[in-house]
Design an enzyme around this catalytic site. Structure first.
Site, short mmCIF file in Angstrom:
data_model
loop_
_atom_site.label_atom_id
_atom_site.label_comp_id
_atom_site.label_asym_id
_atom_site.label_seq_id
_atom_site.Cartn_x
_atom_site.Cartn_y
_atom_site.Cartn_z
N LYS A 49 -10.23 -2.98 -4.00
CA LYS A 49 -11.03 -1.76 -4.11
C LYS A 49 -10.24 -0.64 -4.76
O LYS A 49 -10.80 0.26 -5.38
CB LYS A 49 -11.45 -1.27 -2.72
CG LYS A 49 -12.35 -2.21 -1.96
CD LYS A 49 -12.63 -1.62 -0.57
CE LYS A 49 -13.28 -2.63 0.35
NZ LYS A 49 -12.70 -2.64 1.69
N LYS A 106 0.82 -1.22 0.00
CA LYS A 106 0.00 0.00 0.00
C LYS A 106 0.84 1.26 0.00
O LYS A 106 0.47 2.27 -0.58
CB LYS A 106 -0.95 0.01 1.20
CG LYS A 106 -2.09 -0.96 1.03
CD LYS A 106 -3.25 -0.62 1.94
CE LYS A 106 -4.44 -1.53 1.65
NZ LYS A 106 -5.48 -1.45 2.64
N LYS A 111 -4.50 -9.45 -6.46
CA LYS A 111 -5.84 -9.77 -5.93
C LYS A 111 -6.86 -8.70 -6.36
O LYS A 111 -6.48 -7.56 -6.62
CB LYS A 111 -5.79 -9.95 -4.42
CG LYS A 111 -5.49 -8.70 -3.66
CD LYS A 111 -5.70 -8.82 -2.17
CE LYS A 111 -5.54 -7.42 -1.62
NZ LYS A 111 -5.64 -7.19 -0.25
P1 TYM Z 1 -10.84 -5.08 3.60
O1 TYM Z 1 -11.83 -3.98 3.78
O2 TYM Z 1 -9.70 -4.89 2.67
O3 TYM Z 1 -11.60 -6.39 3.13
C1 TYM Z 1 -12.73 -6.90 3.83
C2 TYM Z 1 -12.70 -8.42 3.80
O4 TYM Z 1 -12.67 -8.88 2.45
C3 TYM Z 1 -11.57 -9.79 2.27
N1 TYM Z 1 -11.04 -9.61 0.91
C4 TYM Z 1 -10.94 -10.58 0.01
N2 TYM Z 1 -11.26 -11.89 0.06
C5 TYM Z 1 -11.04 -12.64 -1.05
N3 TYM Z 1 -10.51 -12.14 -2.20
C6 TYM Z 1 -10.17 -10.82 -2.29
N4 TYM Z 1 -9.66 -10.33 -3.42
C7 TYM Z 1 -10.38 -10.00 -1.15
N5 TYM Z 1 -10.16 -8.67 -0.91
C8 TYM Z 1 -10.58 -8.45 0.36
C9 TYM Z 1 -10.56 -9.38 3.32
O5 TYM Z 1 -9.68 -10.44 3.62
C10 TYM Z 1 -11.44 -9.00 4.48
O6 TYM Z 1 -11.79 -10.15 5.23
N6 TYM Z 1 -7.90 -4.95 7.62
C11 TYM Z 1 -9.18 -5.41 7.13
C12 TYM Z 1 -10.35 -4.88 7.91
C13 TYM Z 1 -10.26 -5.08 9.39
C14 TYM Z 1 -10.48 -6.28 10.09
C15 TYM Z 1 -10.31 -5.95 11.46
C16 TYM Z 1 -10.80 -7.58 9.68
C17 TYM Z 1 -9.98 -4.11 10.29
N7 TYM Z 1 -10.02 -4.63 11.53
C18 TYM Z 1 -10.42 -6.92 12.43
C19 TYM Z 1 -10.92 -8.53 10.69
C20 TYM Z 1 -10.73 -8.21 12.04
C21 TYM Z 1 -9.32 -4.96 5.70
O7 TYM Z 1 -8.69 -4.05 5.25
O8 TYM Z 1 -10.29 -5.58 5.02
#
Ligand code: TYM
Length: 333
Positions: A198, A112, A195
């Site tokens: 967003k 990032k 991957k």
């Molecule tokens: P974020 O917002 O990037 O993504 C949310 C969830 O979607 C999953 N994900 C994917 N799964 C499969 N293929 C993909 N291409 C893909 N892109 C995203 C992510 O693994 C996630 O489960 N840091 C986290 C948010 C967070 C969080 C937490 C999660 C903050 N605090 C505590 C669990 C527990 C994040 O940026 O997710």
């Protein structure tokens, strides 16, 4: 005691990877776990610049998507992170527990921050400490996420173990990552090596939860593939990330395994397969999208769900943060 915590960032462009890798599993798990918290992590979002009006709108949109996918607000706690002060309080304490060397290893920061990491926010660097705080503020035990969050959860385990060690008590549980099913790592439709994300500048790289049927079908038709057709067996997907990704998406959406999908389509070209996959995606996503639109038209209701959720979350977090402050030695009269 078992407790689920998971989160998603309200940074816009919620996509098929977020749904298949995370949100869809939350819907299933809410039947097995009595105690689930699902959080719109707006404090994580601002580690990179967010337009304030977009952030507010995306927070409501993300909560709508969770509920439209089937996360039940009456059985689970749905809330946005910034409405519960304990996340920031515990994150600061974890900033003092986690070691610089641990954060240095985080691959997501490197991706990032890009080449110019001097210009990245301090928050982006400390992001995994806040993520550990999110979970441990509720003594969460199980965390359903996509594959990309695995390293962050390993760090959360290290932080919990070090806190427990340094302060001499079993304050925090060691969290269990739950990386479930065939959709845990959905790749870009344009490049099988990165991957679905967003923040990819190409909208053709992802299926957004807000895409209409025409766009979904067109994006899948335009997805990059190689010149060979579909293999009949799974080994035939090795070294073919784009083909493997489309077959994986099909399997995840249809609830079938990869071998089963290949037994149906093996030997055929991608033309027909993409057509059927596009229709399947529309079929599975459109009821969610209809419900999302309905919820987004009722912002008062969605806002109320988040605020009520924050009150419930705050009630769980309060005693934990008190316990932590006590262990650390913060004076309170
Ligand atoms: P974020 O917002 O990037 O993504 C949310 C969830 O979607 C999953 N994900 C994917 N799964 C499969 N293929 C993909 N291409 C893909 N892109 C995203 C992510 O693994 C996630 O489960 N840091 C986290 C948010 C967070 C969080 C937490 C999660 C903050 N605090 C505590 C669990 C527990 C994040 O940026 O997710």
């Amino acid at each position: 005691m078992k407790r689920i915590f998971s989160g998603v960032q309200p940074t816009g462009n919620l996509h098929l990877g977020n749904y298949l890798g995370a949100i869809r599993n939350w819907v299933r798990l809410q039947d097995d776990f009595d105690d689930c918290l699902f959080c719109v992590v707006d404090m994580h979002a601002i580690t990179v610049w967010q337009d304030p009006d977009h952030l507010r709108a995306n927070t409501l949109e993300t909560a709508s998507a969770m509920m439209a996918a089937g996360v039940d607000a009456s059985r689970n706690v749905i809330f946005n992170q910034s409405q519960v002060a304990g996340h920031a309080e515990l994150a600061w304490i974890f900033n003092c527990v986690a070691r610089l060397g641990w954060l240095e290893r985080m691959t997501q920061f490197k991706e990032k921050a890009g080449k110019d990491k001097e210009r990245a926010s301090v928050g982006l660097y400390a992001y995994p400490n806040l993520m550990a705080a999110d979970i441990l503020l509720y003594k969460g035990t199980h965390v359903p996420v996509g594959e990309d969050q695995k390293q962050h959860l390993e760090l959360a385990r290290d932080i919990a173990a070090k806190f427990n060690h340094d302060y001499g008590q079993e304050t925090f549980p060691i969290v269990e990552p739950m990386i479930l099913g065939t959709g845990t790592r959905i790749m870009s439709l344009k490049n099988g090596a990165s991957k679905m994300s967003k923040s990819d500048p190409s909208d053709l790289s992802r299926i957004n939860m807000t895409d209409d049927a025409g766009s979904i079908i067109r994006k899948i038709r335009k997805a990059v593939t190689d010149p060979d057709g579909l293999p009949s067996e799974e080994v035939g997907l090795e070294g073919r990330p784009e083909a493997a990704n489309l077959v994986g998406i099909f399997a995840a959406l249809a609830g079938r395994d990869i071998a089963d999908v290949l037994s149906q389509f093996g030997g055929q070209g991608f033309g027909t397969f993409k057509q059927v996959l596009g229709e399947l995606a529309v079929d599975k996503l459109s009821p969610i999208q209809d419900e999302m639109r309905r919820l987004m038209a009722d912002q008062t209701y969605v806002g109320q769900v988040l605020t009520d959720g924050a009150v419930q979350a705050g009630a769980i977090a309060g005693p934990v943060i008190e316990e932590v402050k006590d262990r650390v030695g913060f004076f309170r009269s």
